[in-house]
Scaffold this active site. Structure first.
Site, PDB file in Angstrom:
ATOM      1  N   SER A 130      40.263  39.106  40.047  1.00 58.05           N
ATOM      2  CA  SER A 130      40.909  39.258  41.346  1.00 58.05           C
ATOM      3  C   SER A 130      42.320  38.697  41.253  1.00 58.05           C
ATOM      4  CB  SER A 130      40.081  38.543  42.424  1.00 58.05           C
ATOM      5  OG  SER A 130      40.639  38.711  43.691  1.00 58.05           O
ATOM      6  N   TYR A 152      48.071  44.248  49.300  1.00 61.37           N
ATOM      7  CA  TYR A 152      47.466  43.831  48.036  1.00 61.37           C
ATOM      8  C   TYR A 152      46.407  42.744  48.249  1.00 61.37           C
ATOM      9  CZ  TYR A 152      47.362  41.760  43.308  1.00 61.37           C
ATOM     10  OH  TYR A 152      46.976  41.261  42.095  1.00 61.37           O
ATOM     11  N   LYS A 204      42.392  42.665  46.974  1.00 62.04           N
ATOM     12  CA  LYS A 204      41.904  41.697  45.995  1.00 62.04           C
ATOM     13  C   LYS A 204      40.822  40.795  46.599  1.00 62.04           C
ATOM     14  CE  LYS A 204      43.845  42.861  42.233  1.00 62.04           C
ATOM     15  NZ  LYS A 204      43.005  43.267  41.087  1.00 62.04           N
TER      16      LYS A 204
END
Length: 192
Positions: free
Chosen positions: A126, A140, A144
């Site tokens: 991650s 983003y 993640k």
């Protein structure tokens, strides 16, 4: 340069690998081929956001290597920085398709075989952006964060509270082999 004259690489499989065979999947052919040469690995070009392409690549690599995947390490990632209100919805969708679903498709392609064999490891890389909000990474970060989400669910999905899915495919005699059942790890760090 012949393999015997190349300087040693900290990444090239050595004696400690005990017969391990490395396979790589990436969408960029040139960098993938360079990495495959350096690591003496089998490789396939595939877009991880395409489930059929990922599944096909994994199947082909398992056939080429002559064995199923025992350890899967996923590190799918795409980032487009921007302010939350400035980014179009398509950017959020693309982050989820690559970062989350790209990881999920690979996990789901190999996990059934691991359950059947009673062993294997799944590692999903991650990012620190998946742990805490980082300014400018509003698309983003959530993708993640989603990568971290399933880390506990494979042990429960498909099984009961007393018998998780990983153990559902094992016979009663497998209690002696508990240390060989598939494991799931989530790793967070700053993605490069």
């Amino acid at each position: 340069m012949p393999p015997s004259s190349r300087p040693p690489s900290p990444y090239r499989p050595g004696p400690g690998w005990r017969g391990a065979r490395l396979s790589l999947i990436a969408r960029g052919r040139a960098r993938l081929e360079a990495a495959a040469r350096e690591l003496a690995a089998a490789a396939r070009v595939a877009d991880v956001a395409d489930r059929a392409a990922v599944t096909r690549a994994i199947t082909e690599l398992e056939e080429e290597q002559g064995r199923p995947c025992d350890v899967l390490i996923t590190s799918a990632g795409l980032a487009r920085p921007g302010h939350f209100l400035d980014l179009p919805d398509e950017v959020f969708r693309q982050m989820m398709e690559v970062d989350y679903f790209g990881t999920l498709y690979a996990l789901r392609a190999v996990a059934p075989g691991m359950v059947e064999r009673g062993r294997g490891s799944l590692v999903a890389v991650s990012s620190a952006a998946g742990l805490v909000g980082i300014f400018g990474y509003s698309a983003y970060g959530p993708a993640k964060f989603a990568v971290r989400g399933p880390r506990n669910s494979p042990r429960r999905t498909g099984g009961s509270r007393r018998r998780p899915a990983w153990s559902a495919a094992r016979s009663s005699r497998s209690r002696r082999r508990r240390s060989r059942r598939p494991s799931w790890r989530a790793s967070s760090g700053v993605a490069s």
